[in-house]
Design a protein around this motif. Structure first.
Motif, PDB file in Angstrom:
ATOM      1  N   HIS A   1       2.726 -32.233-101.509  1.00 39.22           N
ATOM      2  CA  HIS A   1       3.221 -30.842-101.515  1.00 39.22           C
ATOM      3  C   HIS A   1       4.430 -30.636-100.608  1.00 39.22           C
ATOM      4  CE1 HIS A   1       1.582 -29.354 -97.598  1.00 39.22           C
ATOM      5  NE2 HIS A   1       0.753 -30.362 -97.761  1.00 39.22           N
ATOM      6  N   LYS A   2       4.700 -31.612 -99.730  1.00 40.54           N
ATOM      7  CA  LYS A   2       5.903 -31.480 -98.892  1.00 40.54           C
ATOM      8  C   LYS A   2       7.107 -32.140 -99.564  1.00 40.54           C
ATOM      9  CE  LYS A   2       3.189 -31.660 -94.629  1.00 40.54           C
ATOM     10  NZ  LYS A   2       3.008 -30.279 -94.207  1.00 40.54           N
ATOM     11  N   MET A   3       6.868 -32.827-100.667  1.00 38.57           N
ATOM     12  CA  MET A   3       7.966 -33.524-101.356  1.00 38.57           C
ATOM     13  C   MET A   3       8.176 -32.953-102.764  1.00 38.57           C
ATOM     14  SD  MET A   3       6.072 -37.254-101.278  1.00 38.57           S
ATOM     15  CE  MET A   3       7.011 -38.045-102.571  1.00 38.57           C
ATOM     16  N   CYS A   4       8.129 -31.634-102.821  1.00 37.36           N
ATOM     17  CA  CYS A   4       8.390 -30.881-104.057  1.00 37.36           C
ATOM     18  C   CYS A   4       7.273 -31.001-105.091  1.00 37.36           C
ATOM     19  CB  CYS A   4       9.725 -31.285-104.696  1.00 37.36           C
ATOM     20  SG  CYS A   4      11.133 -30.903-103.674  1.00 37.36           S
ATOM     21  N   GLY A   5       6.171 -31.617-104.738  1.00 41.12           N
ATOM     22  CA  GLY A   5       5.047 -31.761-105.661  1.00 41.12           C
ATOM     23  C   GLY A   5       3.988 -30.689-105.428  1.00 41.12           C
ATOM     24  N   PRO A   6       2.970 -30.669-106.296  1.00 41.02           N
ATOM     25  CA  PRO A   6       1.890 -29.679-106.160  1.00 41.02           C
ATOM     26  C   PRO A   6       1.017 -29.928-104.931  1.00 41.02           C
ATOM     27  CG  PRO A   6       2.005 -30.553-108.400  1.00 41.02           C
ATOM     28  CD  PRO A   6       2.878 -31.430-107.550  1.00 41.02           C
ATOM     29  N   THR A   7       0.342 -28.891-104.490  1.00 39.31           N
ATOM     30  CA  THR A   7      -0.619 -29.046-103.400  1.00 39.31           C
ATOM     31  C   THR A   7      -1.794 -29.893-103.903  1.00 39.31           C
ATOM     32  OG1 THR A   7      -1.637 -26.967-104.051  1.00 39.31           O
ATOM     33  CG2 THR A   7      -0.076 -26.869-102.238  1.00 39.31           C
ATOM     34  N   GLY A   8      -2.513 -30.488-102.957  1.00 37.69           N
ATOM     35  CA  GLY A   8      -3.681 -31.302-103.321  1.00 37.69           C
ATOM     36  C   GLY A   8      -3.320 -32.642-103.929  1.00 37.69           C
ATOM     37  N   THR A   9      -2.120 -33.124-103.631  1.00 35.41           N
ATOM     38  CA  THR A   9      -1.740 -34.469-104.093  1.00 35.41           C
ATOM     39  C   THR A   9      -1.189 -35.261-102.914  1.00 35.41           C
ATOM     40  OG1 THR A   9       0.545 -33.841-104.634  1.00 35.41           O
ATOM     41  CG2 THR A   9      -1.077 -33.662-106.407  1.00 35.41           C
ATOM     42  N   GLY A  10      -1.445 -36.549-102.938  1.00 32.33           N
ATOM     43  CA  GLY A  10      -0.925 -37.417-101.876  1.00 32.33           C
ATOM     44  C   GLY A  10      -1.384 -38.833-102.134  1.00 32.33           C
ATOM     45  N   ALA A  11      -1.099 -39.710-101.199  1.00 33.86           N
ATOM     46  CA  ALA A  11      -1.470 -41.108-101.427  1.00 33.86           C
ATOM     47  C   ALA A  11      -1.584 -41.869-100.128  1.00 33.86           C
ATOM     48  CB  ALA A  11      -0.421 -41.781-102.324  1.00 33.86           C
ATOM     49  N   LEU A  12      -2.396 -42.912-100.212  1.00 37.51           N
ATOM     50  CA  LEU A  12      -2.481 -43.881 -99.119  1.00 37.51           C
ATOM     51  C   LEU A  12      -2.070 -45.233 -99.673  1.00 37.51           C
ATOM     52  CD1 LEU A  12      -3.464 -44.663 -96.197  1.00 37.51           C
ATOM     53  CD2 LEU A  12      -5.576 -45.404 -97.326  1.00 37.51           C
ATOM     54  N   TRP A  13      -1.047 -45.832 -99.080  1.00 40.21           N
ATOM     55  CA  TRP A  13      -0.759 -47.228 -99.401  1.00 40.21           C
ATOM     56  C   TRP A  13      -1.483 -48.088 -98.370  1.00 40.21           C
ATOM     57  CZ3 TRP A  13       1.365 -51.064 -96.345  1.00 40.21           C
ATOM     58  CH2 TRP A  13       1.438 -52.317 -96.976  1.00 40.21           C
ATOM     59  N   ALA A  14      -2.109 -49.153 -98.846  1.00 43.81           N
ATOM     60  CA  ALA A  14      -2.806 -50.069 -97.937  1.00 43.81           C
ATOM     61  C   ALA A  14      -2.514 -51.503 -98.359  1.00 43.81           C
ATOM     62  CB  ALA A  14      -4.310 -49.820 -97.982  1.00 43.81           C
ATOM     63  N   ARG A  15      -2.410 -52.360 -97.373  1.00 42.28           N
ATOM     64  CA  ARG A  15      -2.280 -53.788 -97.698  1.00 42.28           C
ATOM     65  C   ARG A  15      -3.475 -54.206 -98.543  1.00 42.28           C
ATOM     66  NH1 ARG A  15       1.283 -57.029 -94.782  1.00 42.28           N
ATOM     67  NH2 ARG A  15       2.343 -55.827 -93.161  1.00 42.28           N
ATOM     68  N   ARG A  16      -3.203 -55.087 -99.476  1.00 40.05           N
ATOM     69  CA  ARG A  16      -4.221 -55.511-100.429  1.00 40.05           C
ATOM     70  C   ARG A  16      -5.495 -56.027 -99.728  1.00 40.05           C
ATOM     71  NH1 ARG A  16      -3.836 -57.462-105.895  1.00 40.05           N
ATOM     72  NH2 ARG A  16      -1.951 -56.283-105.676  1.00 40.05           N
ATOM     73  N   GLU A  17      -5.288 -56.839 -98.670  1.00 41.31           N
ATOM     74  CA  GLU A  17      -6.478 -57.414 -98.023  1.00 41.31           C
ATOM     75  C   GLU A  17      -7.369 -56.324 -97.412  1.00 41.31           C
ATOM     76  OE1 GLU A  17      -3.285 -58.255 -97.025  1.00 41.31           O
ATOM     77  OE2 GLU A  17      -3.164 -58.462 -94.831  1.00 41.31           O
ATOM     78  N   HIS A  18      -6.746 -55.231 -96.952  1.00 43.33           N
ATOM     79  CA  HIS A  18      -7.553 -54.125 -96.412  1.00 43.33           C
ATOM     80  C   HIS A  18      -8.304 -53.433 -97.549  1.00 43.33           C
ATOM     81  CE1 HIS A  18      -5.846 -54.779 -92.564  1.00 43.33           C
ATOM     82  NE2 HIS A  18      -4.664 -54.240 -92.806  1.00 43.33           N
ATOM     83  N   LEU A  19      -7.579 -53.147 -98.642  1.00 43.19           N
ATOM     84  CA  LEU A  19      -8.212 -52.450 -99.772  1.00 43.19           C
ATOM     85  C   LEU A  19      -9.422 -53.233-100.267  1.00 43.19           C
ATOM     86  CD1 LEU A  19      -5.530 -51.013-102.223  1.00 43.19           C
ATOM     87  CD2 LEU A  19      -6.977 -49.801-100.603  1.00 43.19           C
ATOM     88  N   GLN A  20      -9.245 -54.566-100.326  1.00 38.58           N
ATOM     89  CA  GLN A  20     -10.349 -55.385-100.831  1.00 38.58           C
ATOM     90  C   GLN A  20     -11.538 -55.381 -99.874  1.00 38.58           C
ATOM     91  OE1 GLN A  20      -8.230 -59.026-101.592  1.00 38.58           O
ATOM     92  NE2 GLN A  20      -7.853 -58.494-103.732  1.00 38.58           N
ATOM     93  N   ALA A  21     -11.235 -55.370 -98.572  1.00 45.35           N
ATOM     94  CA  ALA A  21     -12.317 -55.495 -97.580  1.00 45.35           C
ATOM     95  C   ALA A  21     -12.999 -54.163 -97.273  1.00 45.35           C
ATOM     96  CB  ALA A  21     -11.737 -56.083 -96.294  1.00 45.35           C
ATOM     97  N   MET A  22     -12.293 -53.072 -97.536  1.00 40.35           N
ATOM     98  CA  MET A  22     -12.844 -51.762 -97.146  1.00 40.35           C
ATOM     99  C   MET A  22     -13.935 -51.299 -98.113  1.00 40.35           C
ATOM    100  SD  MET A  22      -9.208 -50.032 -96.113  1.00 40.35           S
ATOM    101  CE  MET A  22      -9.588 -48.368 -96.576  1.00 40.35           C
ATOM    102  N   PRO A  23     -15.027 -50.765 -97.565  1.00 45.76           N
ATOM    103  CA  PRO A  23     -16.045 -50.164 -98.452  1.00 45.76           C
ATOM    104  C   PRO A  23     -15.544 -48.815 -98.945  1.00 45.76           C
ATOM    105  CG  PRO A  23     -16.666 -49.850 -96.157  1.00 45.76           C
ATOM    106  CD  PRO A  23     -15.405 -50.678 -96.142  1.00 45.76           C
ATOM    107  N   PRO A  24     -16.072 -48.329-100.087  1.00 45.75           N
ATOM    108  CA  PRO A  24     -15.642 -47.006-100.545  1.00 45.75           C
ATOM    109  C   PRO A  24     -16.013 -45.938 -99.526  1.00 45.75           C
ATOM    110  CG  PRO A  24     -17.305 -47.961-102.006  1.00 45.75           C
ATOM    111  CD  PRO A  24     -17.082 -48.943-100.914  1.00 45.75           C
ATOM    112  N   PHE A  25     -15.251 -44.866 -99.545  1.00 44.97           N
ATOM    113  CA  PHE A  25     -15.448 -43.755 -98.590  1.00 44.97           C
ATOM    114  C   PHE A  25     -16.284 -42.658 -99.250  1.00 44.97           C
ATOM    115  CE2 PHE A  25     -12.818 -40.020 -96.722  1.00 44.97           C
ATOM    116  CZ  PHE A  25     -13.789 -39.734 -95.801  1.00 44.97           C
ATOM    117  N   VAL A  26     -15.988 -42.393-100.521  1.00 46.61           N
ATOM    118  CA  VAL A  26     -16.714 -41.362-101.265  1.00 46.61           C
ATOM    119  C   VAL A  26     -17.269 -42.023-102.526  1.00 46.61           C
ATOM    120  CG1 VAL A  26     -16.520 -39.123-102.427  1.00 46.61           C
ATOM    121  CG2 VAL A  26     -15.064 -39.611-100.463  1.00 46.61           C
ATOM    122  N   GLY A  27     -18.542 -41.770-102.832  1.00 43.58           N
ATOM    123  CA  GLY A  27     -19.156 -42.381-104.013  1.00 43.58           C
ATOM    124  C   GLY A  27     -19.221 -41.408-105.179  1.00 43.58           C
ATOM    125  N   GLY A  28     -19.215 -41.934-106.400  1.00 42.64           N
ATOM    126  CA  GLY A  28     -19.333 -41.064-107.567  1.00 42.64           C
ATOM    127  C   GLY A  28     -18.789 -41.741-108.802  1.00 42.64           C
ATOM    128  N   GLY A  29     -18.348 -40.914-109.761  1.00 45.84           N
ATOM    129  CA  GLY A  29     -17.809 -41.453-110.998  1.00 45.84           C
ATOM    130  C   GLY A  29     -16.423 -42.031-110.788  1.00 45.84           C
TER     131      GLY A  29
END
Ligand SMILES: Cc1ncc(COP(=O)(O)O)c(C=O)c1O
Length: 416
Positions: free
Chosen positions: A235-263
């Motif tokens: 929302h600070k870069m001309c986009g809608p509110t409620g949008t954003g992203a996290l970039w993570a190194r692949r090895e972290h993404l693979q090793a990290m457990p999910p934060f929120v569970g669901g579909g």
């Protein structure tokens, strides 16, 4: 002019009046006066193409993502994944390392809960800087509370830049994580994150960069920065509110457990257990803000069509103009004068409360922010209860800067 100079090719830059006309809200009047919007660090305004992309999605393509074989479902999924690819190109990262989420606050909490919480322990230290937004302080305090890790603060030089010698000295063996803003939302300081993250990496410290105020104003190359995690908010870069992203190194993404569970974040579920999805989808439980990301994809296209170098240059000009005029006002103090700062100006006028100033400016159609800007520890160290903050964007004009200064002088005469 020297004739050799006259023959140099001229780069005309965008037609800024036409760019401004892309933003419907900027034609509004407030209190009977033309709106002068100087609160883009809080949230940016949206060009018509973003508003239309969201509208078009709901009118013609609306369906849920990743769940259906029908045509609309495929279109919605393609649009959502297309936005991920656009954002990834904009940030120079791989799309399959980019988790889409609601914004920086969620992104940093994801690192805190999925990376830090299972790893940190008593005796470990999380290093943050004095200029952090609460979104890059509070999640680490929660982690510290649960793990027994402690938080150490890197201090600032008087001009609002990071004291780099102090920061490197603070990178002791117990520091496991560094959490740092790329650009300060209060001081405008642009931190040399590439150099800092390299120093952190040499010492085995994982780095998290809060890019909320950088992505809208600078050309970004996250791969070159060399951090471990980088968070942006749409929302600070001309986009809608409620949008954003996290970039993570692949090895972290693979090793990290999910934060929120669901579909959507699963491959297979039985009552005996669950097999999680891979890559970013593991962290994207539930129905996402699909239309919002379609809008963010359009925002990225829009910013790229202007060019981030042009955005930076334009905002630099407006900043220089505003700073020069503000410095002429008696009793006005600017907080943050680091070289190369972004177009954010925090200030106070002696004898006038920040909220009173902001209220009087609103009567003149000028929107600025007043308060603590979600950075209480920074304001405490500056020794002030609140500041006014004018934050500029490429769609502002020099006439608006003049209008802001005139309104401020009028308010000052009433208050100070
Ligand atoms: C530096 C910084 N970090 C984090 C945030 C939080 O962003 P969001 O509320 O979009 O998650 C902001 C928003 O003001 C910010 O300026």
């Amino acid at each position: 002019m020297h004739s050799a100079e006259a023959k140099l090719p001229v780069c005309p830059g965008p037609d800024w009046a036409a760019v401004r006309a892309d933003f419907p809200i900027l034609t509004r009047e407030i209190q009977g006066k033309p709106l002068i919007y100087l609160d883009s660090a809080n949230t940016s305004q949206k060009p018509a193409c973003v508003i239309e992309a969201v509208d078009d999605f709901y009118r013609r393509h609306n369906a849920n993502v990743s769940r259906t074989v029908h045509t609309l479902g495929t279109e919605a999924t393609d649009a959502y994944e297309g936005a991920r690819s656009k954002l990834a190109r904009f940030l120079n990262v791989r799309a399959d390392e980019l988790v889409l989420c609601s914004g920086t606050t969620f992104a940093i909490n994801l690192v805190a809960y999925s990376w830090a919480l299972p790893r940190l322990k008593a005796g470990d230290t999380i290093l943050v800087s004095r200029m952090e937004h609460h979104a890059n302080i509070v999640p680490w305090q929660l982690v510290a509370e649960h793990t027994g890790a402690r938080i150490k603060v890197a201090e600032l030089a008087p001009d609002g830049s990071l004291d780099l010698a102090g920061l490197y000295a603070a990178m002791t063996a117990d520091v496991k994580l560094l959490a740092l803003a790329h650009v300060s939302n209060v001081l405008g300081t642009v931190n040399p994150v590439r150099e800092i993250c390299q120093e952190a990496r040499k010492r085995g410290i994982v780095s998290v960069v809060d890019g909320s105020q950088a992505a809208p104003h600078r050309s970004l190359d996250i791969t070159a920065i060399g951090c471990d995690f980088y968070a942006v908010t749409g929302h600070k870069m001309c986009g809608p509110t409620g949008t954003g992203a996290l970039w993570a190194r692949r090895e972290h993404l693979q090793a990290m457990p999910p934060f929120v569970g669901g579909g959507d974040m699963i491959k297979e579920v039985s009552f005996e257990g669950t097999v999680f999805n891979e890559g970013p989808h593991k962290f994207e439980a539930g129905t996402p803000n699909i239309a919002g990301f379609v809008g963010l994809g359009a925002a990225v296209d829009y910013l790229q069509s202007i060019g981030m170098a042009q955005v930076e240059a334009r905002e630099g000009e407006l900043l220089a103009h505003a700073t020069e005029e503000l410095e002429k006002i008696e009793g006005l103090r600017i907080f943050g004068q680091a070289p190369g700062k972004a177009a954010v100006i925090s200030f106070l006028i002696q004898g006038a409360h920040a909220h009173d100033l902001a209220t009087l400016l609103d009567l003149e159609g000028v929107a600025i922010r007043s308060g603590q800007h979600c950075a209480h520890p920074l304001l405490q160290s500056l020794g002030v209860a609140a500041t006014c903050r004018a934050s500029l964007a490429f769609y502002n004009t020099h006439e608006e800067v003049e209008g802001f200064i005139a309104a401020l002088n009028k308010a000052r005469r009433l208050l100070a």
